[in-house]
Design an enzyme around this catalytic site. Structure first.
Site, mmCIF file in Angstrom:
data_model
loop_
_atom_site.group_PDB
_atom_site.id
_atom_site.type_symbol
_atom_site.label_atom_id
_atom_site.label_comp_id
_atom_site.label_asym_id
_atom_site.label_seq_id
_atom_site.Cartn_x
_atom_site.Cartn_y
_atom_site.Cartn_z
ATOM 1 N N TYR A 1 53.699 -40.233 -1.826
ATOM 2 C CA TYR A 1 54.173 -38.747 -1.834
ATOM 3 C C TYR A 1 54.106 -38.137 -3.302
ATOM 4 O O TYR A 1 53.770 -36.899 -3.397
ATOM 5 C CB TYR A 1 55.543 -38.791 -1.256
ATOM 6 C CG TYR A 1 56.080 -37.385 -0.901
ATOM 7 C CD1 TYR A 1 55.704 -36.527 -0.282
ATOM 8 C CD2 TYR A 1 57.103 -36.993 -1.875
ATOM 9 C CE1 TYR A 1 56.298 -35.150 0.019
ATOM 10 C CE2 TYR A 1 57.729 -35.701 -1.773
ATOM 11 C CZ TYR A 1 57.215 -34.847 -0.793
ATOM 12 O OH TYR A 1 57.925 -33.421 -0.488
ATOM 13 N N SER B 1 57.046 -30.064 -5.355
ATOM 14 C CA SER B 1 58.409 -30.936 -5.430
ATOM 15 C C SER B 1 58.941 -31.277 -6.678
ATOM 16 O O SER B 1 57.844 -31.587 -7.450
ATOM 17 C CB SER B 1 58.274 -32.387 -4.483
ATOM 18 O OG SER B 1 59.321 -33.060 -4.707
HETATM 19 P P1 NDP Z 1 60.004 -30.249 7.994
HETATM 20 O O1 NDP Z 1 59.405 -31.468 8.438
HETATM 21 O O2 NDP Z 1 61.490 -29.375 8.295
HETATM 22 O O3 NDP Z 1 58.821 -28.960 8.068
HETATM 23 C C1 NDP Z 1 57.467 -29.248 7.697
HETATM 24 C C2 NDP Z 1 56.589 -28.162 8.140
HETATM 25 O O4 NDP Z 1 55.275 -28.635 8.156
HETATM 26 C C3 NDP Z 1 56.891 -28.126 9.810
HETATM 27 O O5 NDP Z 1 56.639 -26.732 10.024
HETATM 28 C C4 NDP Z 1 55.378 -28.607 10.352
HETATM 29 O O6 NDP Z 1 54.896 -27.858 11.330
HETATM 30 C C5 NDP Z 1 54.522 -28.372 9.110
HETATM 31 N N1 NDP Z 1 53.465 -29.148 9.333
HETATM 32 C C6 NDP Z 1 53.303 -30.584 8.959
HETATM 33 N N2 NDP Z 1 52.174 -31.065 8.916
HETATM 34 C C7 NDP Z 1 51.248 -29.994 9.167
HETATM 35 C C8 NDP Z 1 50.014 -29.855 9.402
HETATM 36 N N3 NDP Z 1 49.217 -30.875 9.446
HETATM 37 N N4 NDP Z 1 49.426 -28.577 9.564
HETATM 38 C C9 NDP Z 1 50.137 -27.483 9.733
HETATM 39 N N5 NDP Z 1 51.446 -27.635 9.562
HETATM 40 C C10 NDP Z 1 52.031 -28.843 9.352
HETATM 41 O O7 NDP Z 1 60.172 -30.226 6.473
HETATM 42 P P2 NDP Z 1 60.629 -29.327 4.978
HETATM 43 O O8 NDP Z 1 60.904 -28.074 5.456
HETATM 44 O O9 NDP Z 1 61.709 -30.366 4.394
HETATM 45 O O10 NDP Z 1 59.243 -29.474 4.016
HETATM 46 C C11 NDP Z 1 58.486 -28.233 3.754
HETATM 47 C C12 NDP Z 1 57.883 -28.729 2.620
HETATM 48 O O11 NDP Z 1 58.694 -28.750 1.554
HETATM 49 C C13 NDP Z 1 56.771 -30.008 2.602
HETATM 50 O O12 NDP Z 1 55.756 -29.519 1.572
HETATM 51 C C14 NDP Z 1 57.643 -30.777 1.757
HETATM 52 O O13 NDP Z 1 56.908 -31.883 1.158
HETATM 53 C C15 NDP Z 1 58.486 -29.935 0.827
HETATM 54 N N6 NDP Z 1 59.681 -30.307 0.200
HETATM 55 C C16 NDP Z 1 60.811 -30.794 0.810
HETATM 56 C C17 NDP Z 1 61.718 -31.290 0.418
HETATM 57 C C18 NDP Z 1 62.900 -31.926 0.938
HETATM 58 O O14 NDP Z 1 63.952 -32.509 0.559
HETATM 59 N N7 NDP Z 1 63.211 -31.363 2.377
HETATM 60 C C19 NDP Z 1 62.127 -31.442 -0.971
HETATM 61 C C20 NDP Z 1 60.808 -30.990 -1.941
HETATM 62 C C21 NDP Z 1 59.725 -30.422 -1.278
HETATM 63 P P3 NDP Z 1 54.439 -28.247 13.026
HETATM 64 O O15 NDP Z 1 55.187 -29.714 12.874
HETATM 65 O O16 NDP Z 1 55.377 -27.304 13.852
HETATM 66 O O17 NDP Z 1 53.033 -28.008 12.770
#
Ligand code: NDP
Length: 270
Positions: A146, A133
């Site tokens: 975070y 990020s």
């Molecule tokens: P979402 O909440 O849409 O997606 C998060 C994903 O992570 C889901 O597919 C979820 O899958 C998976 N996940 C969460 N915990 C676990 C776990 N313990 N094991 C396996 N899978 C897991 O959020 P984003 O797409 O926005 O986030 C994706 C990444 O991008 C993250 O690392 C976030 O920190 C990063 N990010 C996001 C930003 C934003 O503004 N959105 C900005 C900068 C970085 P499921 O629940 O199906 O298991």
């Protein structure tokens, strides 16, 4: 002779950035396996889904073993799974909550890396792309844990790249800014709230919601991931999105005091 498609594994591909990356890689000719804690979904997807919880050692090993059984190789690992905490002061999260956040956002990356690297090392080639990020390099307040989890991803990735480059493997960090996904609604509330922070929590939440409302979509991040995956000589870090690029520019070229006061102004802090 046909050249086999490269095999990509994308963690957290059930929504948001991970899903966009998985779809982008399919379109670019990769054989893509996404992961979710829930495993395969009922509706048809352009890529296969594996069940995976990045906080669980056995689950990580089983998912990687299953992929190797199916494909025999992993060329590209995208460590994307992660979550956030809703804006709150650092002292409003318990140690248990801090551990849970780091267990997914940082140790999840470490577990996946440890499971996949031996196979890439054997092939003498591979790429690991970690979704960090812009908060992994810029210390924005009221999301301190975070910020810490993403700084950990950044430091780990930079050091790891030096180690693995020798074995033909490169490690890259992507630094998105605010991106329109379910991230905010999947964020957890601080579990040890204090009345004295109520006003600032409301204020900072408003700032974050406003930024999210005008944020770019996850395809912007997926485009950058594809660029990093295909680059012959990848950079160590790529920003994704306009806001992240502006912040990174300030961090690199503006005096430290200007970034410091810019952060306070953006968060409307006195
Ligand atoms: P979402 O909440 O849409 O997606 C998060 C994903 O992570 C889901 O597919 C979820 O899958 C998976 N996940 C969460 N915990 C676990 C776990 N313990 N094991 C396996 N899978 C897991 O959020 P984003 O797409 O926005 O986030 C994706 C990444 O991008 C993250 O690392 C976030 O920190 C990063 N990010 C996001 C930003 C934003 O503004 N959105 C900005 C900068 C970085 P499921 O629940 O199906 O298991």
């Amino acid at each position: 002779m046909t050249i086999p498609k490269p095999v990509a594994l994308v963690t957290g591909a059930s929504s948001g950035i991970g899903e966009a990356i998985a779809n982008k890689l399919v379109a670019a000719g990769y054989r893509v396996y996404g992961t979710s804690r829930r495993g395969a979904r009922a509706e048809r997807q352009a890529f296969a889904m594996l069940a995976l919880d990045v906080t669980d050692d056995a689950s990580v090993e089983a998912a990687v073993a299953e992929l190797l059984r199916l494909e025999g190789r992993i060329d590209l690992l995208i460590n994307n799974a992660g979550f956030g905490l809703a804006p709150a002061a650092a002292e409003e999260s318990s140690i248990e909550q801090a551990k849970a956040l780091l267990d997914t956002n940082f140790l999840g990356v470490v577990r996946m890396t440890r499971a996949v690297v031996p196979h890439m090392r054997r092939l003498g080639v591979g790429r690991i792309i970690n979704i960090g990020s812009i908060l992994g390099v810029v210390p924005v307040p009221y999301v301190a844990l975070y910020v810490a989890s993403k700084h950990a991803v950044d430091g780990y990735s930079q050091a790891l790249d030096h180690e693995l480059r020798t074995h033909g493997i490169r490690v890259v960090v992507i630094e998105p800014g605010y991106t329109k996904t379910a991230f905010e609604s999947n964020s957890f509330q601080a579990d040890a709230k204090l009345d004295l922070y109520e006003d600032i929590r409301v204020k900072v939440t408003k700032v974050v919601n406003q930024a999210m409302a005008s944020a770019e979509g996850p395809d912007v991040v997926a485009d950058v991931v594809l660029k990093a995956a295909r680059a012959d000589r990848p950079k160590l870090r790529y920003t994704a999105g306009k806001a992240a690029a502006q912040l990174q520019f300030m961090r690199r070229f503006a005096p430290a005091g200007l970034l410091d006061s810019g952060i306070r102004k953006a968060m409307q802090l006195a």
